[in-house]
Design a protein around this motif. Structure first.
Motif, PDB file in Angstrom:
ATOM      1  N   GLN A   1       0.842  -1.193   0.000  1.00 12.53           N
ATOM      2  CA  GLN A   1       0.000   0.000   0.000  1.00 12.53           C
ATOM      3  C   GLN A   1       0.875   1.239   0.000  1.00 12.53           C
ATOM      4  O   GLN A   1       1.635   1.477   0.939  1.00 12.53           O
ATOM      5  CB  GLN A   1      -0.935   0.007   1.211  1.00 12.53           C
ATOM      6  CG  GLN A   1      -1.966   1.112   1.177  1.00 12.53           C
ATOM      7  CD  GLN A   1      -3.068   0.895   2.199  1.00 12.53           C
ATOM      8  OE1 GLN A   1      -2.937   0.123   3.135  1.00 12.53           O
ATOM      9  NE2 GLN A   1      -4.185   1.593   2.011  1.00 12.53           N
ATOM     10  N   ALA A   2       0.762   1.996  -1.074  1.00 11.99           N
ATOM     11  CA  ALA A   2       1.481   3.263  -1.195  1.00 11.99           C
ATOM     12  C   ALA A   2       0.627   4.379  -0.604  1.00 11.99           C
ATOM     13  O   ALA A   2      -0.602   4.247  -0.511  1.00 11.99           O
ATOM     14  CB  ALA A   2       1.782   3.546  -2.655  1.00 11.99           C
ATOM     15  N   PRO A   3       1.235   5.477  -0.214  1.00 10.68           N
ATOM     16  CA  PRO A   3       0.466   6.590   0.377  1.00 10.68           C
ATOM     17  C   PRO A   3      -0.639   7.053  -0.556  1.00 10.68           C
ATOM     18  O   PRO A   3      -0.405   7.285  -1.750  1.00 10.68           O
ATOM     19  CB  PRO A   3       1.529   7.673   0.562  1.00 10.68           C
ATOM     20  CG  PRO A   3       2.809   6.932   0.698  1.00 10.68           C
ATOM     21  CD  PRO A   3       2.684   5.749  -0.208  1.00 10.68           C
ATOM     22  N   GLY A   4      -1.841   7.160  -0.015  1.00 13.09           N
ATOM     23  CA  GLY A   4      -2.964   7.647  -0.792  1.00 13.09           C
ATOM     24  C   GLY A   4      -3.558   6.655  -1.760  1.00 13.09           C
ATOM     25  O   GLY A   4      -4.446   6.994  -2.540  1.00 13.09           O
ATOM     26  N   LYS A   5      -3.075   5.414  -1.729  1.00 16.42           N
ATOM     27  CA  LYS A   5      -3.573   4.403  -2.659  1.00 16.42           C
ATOM     28  C   LYS A   5      -4.145   3.212  -1.907  1.00 16.42           C
ATOM     29  O   LYS A   5      -3.871   3.016  -0.730  1.00 16.42           O
ATOM     30  CB  LYS A   5      -2.455   3.936  -3.589  1.00 16.42           C
ATOM     31  CG  LYS A   5      -1.936   5.028  -4.514  1.00 16.42           C
ATOM     32  CD  LYS A   5      -0.985   4.461  -5.535  1.00 16.42           C
ATOM     33  CE  LYS A   5      -0.530   5.530  -6.518  1.00 16.42           C
ATOM     34  NZ  LYS A   5       0.386   4.980  -7.547  1.00 16.42           N
ATOM     35  N   THR A  42       7.782   2.071  -3.756  1.00 15.82           N
ATOM     36  CA  THR A  42       7.718   2.578  -2.396  1.00 15.82           C
ATOM     37  C   THR A  42       6.331   2.352  -1.817  1.00 15.82           C
ATOM     38  O   THR A  42       5.322   2.773  -2.394  1.00 15.82           O
ATOM     39  CB  THR A  42       8.063   4.077  -2.361  1.00 15.82           C
ATOM     40  OG1 THR A  42       9.422   4.249  -2.750  1.00 15.82           O
ATOM     41  CG2 THR A  42       7.848   4.654  -0.971  1.00 15.82           C
ATOM     42  N   ALA A  43       6.276   1.664  -0.689  1.00 15.62           N
ATOM     43  CA  ALA A  43       4.999   1.302  -0.082  1.00 15.62           C
ATOM     44  C   ALA A  43       5.261   0.575   1.230  1.00 15.62           C
ATOM     45  O   ALA A  43       6.402   0.188   1.520  1.00 15.62           O
ATOM     46  CB  ALA A  43       4.194   0.398  -1.012  1.00 15.62           C
TER      47      ALA A  43
END
Length: 126
Positions: free
Chosen positions: A38-42, A90-91
């Motif tokens: 999980q990436a930021p905002g996703k 990145t996640a």
């Protein structure tokens, strides 16, 4: 089932990391295990999975050329080898376990996984 991820960190683009997921409370025998990220905002997305029969051949299409999932039943540990990392990798990476015998077409569905680790952060810098 308790799951604990490790191996995350900061790496330069093009580098590699190997994540580990150690399980306790139940062996990996006859359960489906997977990696999500999980990436930021996703939303949390599927990365790869090993079937309940132990076949570790299920990947998100966009990642199968760079990532390799494996499982060591003797150590009750699952791994994710990540090569040629990109900034978009990145996640927070999570491992998960599903005790039902699901068909392969749902391995990418978060809903089938009852157990989740707390995640490990992977940051890829340019």
């Amino acid at each position: 089932v308790q799951l604990v991820e490790s191996g995350g960190g900061l790496v330069q683009a093009g580098g590699s990391l190997r994540l580990s997921c150690a399980a306790s409370g139940r062996t990996f025998t006859s359960i489906t295990t997977g990696w999500f990220r999980q990436a930021p905002g996703k939303e949390r997305e599927f990365v790869a999975a090993c079937s309940w029969s132990g076949r570790c051949t299920y990947y998100a299409d966009s990642l199968k050329d760079r990532f390799t999932i494996s499982r060591d039943s003797a150590k009750n540990t699952m791994y994710l080898q990540m090569n040629s990392l990109k900034r978009e990798d990145t996640a927070v990476y999570y491992c998960a376990a599903a005790t039902g015998r699901y068909s392969v077409n749902v391995y990418d569905k978060r809903e089938i996984y009852e157990y989740w680790g707390k995640g490990t952060q992977v940051t890829v810098s340019s």
